[in-house]
Design an enzyme around this catalytic site. Structure first.
Site, PDB file in Angstrom:
ATOM      1  N   ILE A   1     -28.133  72.995 -23.360  1.00 29.19           N
ATOM      2  CA  ILE A   1     -26.454  72.642 -24.175  1.00 29.19           C
ATOM      3  C   ILE A   1     -26.954  71.609 -25.108  1.00 29.19           C
ATOM      4  CG2 ILE A   1     -24.157  72.338 -24.887  1.00 29.19           C
ATOM      5  CD1 ILE A   1     -23.591  74.268 -22.287  1.00 29.19           C
TER       6      ILE A   1
ATOM      7  N   ILE B   1     -29.959  72.540 -27.608  1.00 28.72           N
ATOM      8  CA  ILE B   1     -28.753  73.663 -27.974  1.00 28.72           C
ATOM      9  C   ILE B   1     -28.021  72.739 -29.600  1.00 28.72           C
ATOM     10  CG2 ILE B   1     -27.534  75.221 -29.203  1.00 28.72           C
ATOM     11  CD1 ILE B   1     -27.882  76.672 -26.273  1.00 28.72           C
ATOM     12  N   HIS B   2     -27.655  71.895 -28.810  1.00 30.87           N
ATOM     13  CA  HIS B   2     -26.510  70.608 -29.909  1.00 30.87           C
ATOM     14  C   HIS B   2     -27.928  70.641 -30.451  1.00 30.87           C
ATOM     15  CE1 HIS B   2     -23.162  67.615 -31.016  1.00 30.87           C
ATOM     16  NE2 HIS B   2     -24.277  66.769 -29.989  1.00 30.87           N
ATOM     17  N   VAL B   3     -28.689  69.230 -30.120  1.00 34.70           N
ATOM     18  CA  VAL B   3     -29.743  68.509 -31.240  1.00 34.70           C
ATOM     19  C   VAL B   3     -30.560  69.425 -32.087  1.00 34.70           C
ATOM     20  CG1 VAL B   3     -31.845  67.412 -31.094  1.00 34.70           C
ATOM     21  CG2 VAL B   3     -29.649  66.855 -29.307  1.00 34.70           C
TER      22      VAL B   3
END
Ligand code: HEM
Ligand code: SF4
Ligand code: SF4
Lengths: 225, 300
Positions: free
Chosen positions: A177, A180-182
């Site tokens: 996650i 995905i966030h970065v």
């Protein structure tokens, strides 16, 4: 709220200084935990222990960074809680995920401060950090001694084995996650400045978080004006 | 006594490429005959003395076990059980010398994350190499026999070494040497299995029809074996596991979770790169900025 800028004439404040400091404390501890955890996770990465002053130091430091992460994450959680409550548009957003991925935001409803993807990151990291805190304490001698003294609880050997397995699984999901966030922050141009300077361009807000922009503008046109 | 050299390492903790298996040296076994043990604890004393360890004086809580558990200093412990045999009506005193079983498939070694902190020699001895140990306690979770203990002094794991240092120079383990009843024997696996056969035949002739050898297949056998008068019920002996094996939770943790984990993380990174190549950056357009300006009106 808004300031002048060379390329974007409207600038919107998104994060206060304290919120940004809080975020970067979480981010740095997370990365340190990821590196020190990876060292113990798989022999190929054991060399990462050199970054922390050797194997013994890595083993000793990791749980304490975990405590720092948990405390600082709680700060972010309380700060961003209200803006991350689910609402109807989140379901529409998820149903139209292919337009999200292809960057066709014109087919999406107007979004508030956070879209469903950002809310997903928020809630899943909340759950995962909680799981890692509980299972991490279950793997930690000093932590267990503390739990024994305060609550008189001593986990069984099987519970400690589960703690190890769940801790590793939660870390894997949390790192995924994080990626995905970065990635989202890199892919959606103009996002980084929200966490660096705390300010985003008006166009960014119009494109990605129009409902939030309207609210911010509305707040500007307060009765005093 | 034969020398059980060379001390080739056949398995090493946290090492992706394990050393190619050399010709397996003669496997050693320590055989503990519980039917001969008188509970004198000479072996415990010998162990402390040979390993130069001291145990603090404890308190008597009315049991014979002393200390009350294995500790980072006490690698072996006599565990006493009083058992009333329902068949004969006799009260039996079951005394078991607890300590590392030197599993052929050691859970401690499987769990250990530090390269070379746990090794298995070609003669079967499982040894902790303390300079490589980081004190994480994973070996404690890996062991099906609840053996390793982490020292609060130097944060390293300790357990019975099967006197690997003595065996290397042709000596038997200190406990075996000290035992006054020859309850503890040491030799090659073949010798010890033959000796146990003799003992079991003798026990059976004396009414212990369930006498047998404890060499649990769940861990591919052990290099410390017991002769038990009640081999059908190992757990009578202070909770000796009936069917020890590396816990399936540990197998999952040390197996599928590693590969699945790296695959998931790797795939998500690849997915990011692919998405970027297909979709390109998501840029704010000039219109977006103009719309924002219109919305903000003159108030910006
Ligand atoms: C939230 C508080 C946390 C605590 C109290 C904690 C504690 C621990 C402890 C005690 C261990 C065993 C090794 C050691 O003693 O150093 C461990 C292992 C590990 N931790 Fe954490 N940790 C936390 C958060 C995290 C986070 C956020 C990550 C990664 C994103 C992480 C990743 C790992 C990994 C990969 C391992 C190795 C697991 C294995 O060997 O399979 N931990 N943790
Ligand atoms: S405590 Fe046990 S598992 Fe951890 S490094 Fe030392 S020997 Fe290996
Ligand atoms: S009894 Fe425990 S410590 Fe000894 S070799 Fe087996 S798994 Fe390792």
């Amino acid at each position: 709220m808004t300031t002048h800028d060379t390329d974007a004439r409207v600038r919107v404040r998104r994060y206060s200084g304290l919120a940004r400091i809080n975020h970067w404390v979480v981010a740095i501890s997370f990365v340190l935990l990821m590196l020190s955890g990876a060292a113990l996770f798989y022999p190929t990465f054991f060399g990462l222990t050199a970054l922390f002053g050797g194997g013994q130091m890595t083993r000793w430091l990791h749980p304490w960074i975990g405590v720092a992460l948990s405390v600082s994450f709680l700060g972010l959680f309380l700060r961003f809680f209200w803006a991350n409550l689910p609402e109807f548009t989140d379901f529409v957003w998820v149903a139209r995920i292919r337009h999200v991925l292809s960057g066709h935001e014109e087919y999406l409803p107007e979004i508030g401060k956070y879209n469903a993807g950002q809310k997903f990151v928020f809630w899943s990291q909340f759950v995962l950090v909680s799981v890692m805190l509980v299972t991490g304490i279950g793997l930690w001698d000093q932590g267990l001694a503390f739990i024994d003294q305060t609550f008189g609880f001593v986990p069984t050997i099987d519970q400690r084995r589960w703690a190890a397995l769940l801790h590793a699984c939660a870390a894997i999901v949390a790192v995924t996650i994080l990626i995905i966030h970065v990635y989202a922050a890199i892919w959606v141009r103009g996002t980084m400045s929200a966490m660096l300077s705390g300010v985003v361009s008006g166009g960014w807000a119009w494109r990605h978080h129009r409902k939030w922009l309207r609210k911010e503008v509305g707040r500007r046109i307060s009765p005093a004006e | 006594m034969a020398t059980f050299q060379p001390f080739d390492v056949i398995r090493k903790s946290a090492s992706v490429t394990s050393t190619p298996e050399p010709n397996r040296a003669t496997e050693v076994v320590k055989l503990i005959d519980t039917s001969k043990c008188i509970g004198c604890k000479a072996c415990q004393s010998a162990c402390l003395e040979w390993n130069d360890m001291r145990e603090t004086v404890g308190t008597n809580v009315g049991v014979y076990d002393n200390p009350h558990d294995l500790t980072p200093n006490m690698f072996t412990l006599m565990r006493f059980t009083e058992w009333e045999n329902p068949k004969s009506g006799n009260l039996e005193w079951l005394i078991r010398k607890d300590g590392c079983m030197h599993c052929e498939d050691p859970g401690c070694l499987k769990a250990c994350p530090a390269p070379g902190a746990i090794v298995q020699y070609a003669n079967g001895i499982v040894d902790f190499i303390h300079e490589n140990c980081i004190g994480c306690g994973y070996c404690v979770k890996g062991c099906p026999f609840n053996i390793p203990r982490i020292s609060q002094v130097d944060n390293k794991a300790y357990k019975c070494t099967l006197c690997s240092d003595r065996v290397a120079v042709g000596q038997q383990p200190a406990c075996a040497k000290a035992c006054p009843t020859h309850c503890i024997s040491f030799g090659t696996k073949a010798e010890m299995v033959a000796l146990s056969d003799k003992r079991i035949t003798d026990l059976k002739s004396r009414g212990f029809d369930k006498a047998g050898l404890y060499n649990p297949p769940g861990v591919s056998g052990t290099h410390v074996m017991y002769v038990l008068h009640h081999a059908d019920q190992p757990s009578l002996y202070a909770g000796l596991p009936d069917n020890p094996r590396i816990s399936p939770i540990v197998e999952m943790w040390k197996g599928v979770s590693k590969y699945a984990g790296m695959a998931i993380v790797g795939l998500s990174a690849i997915a990011g790169v692919v998405h970027y190549m297909l979709a390109g950056p998501n840029r704010v357009s000039k219109e977006d900025e103009e719309n924002a300006e219109k919305l903000a009106g003159g108030k910006s």
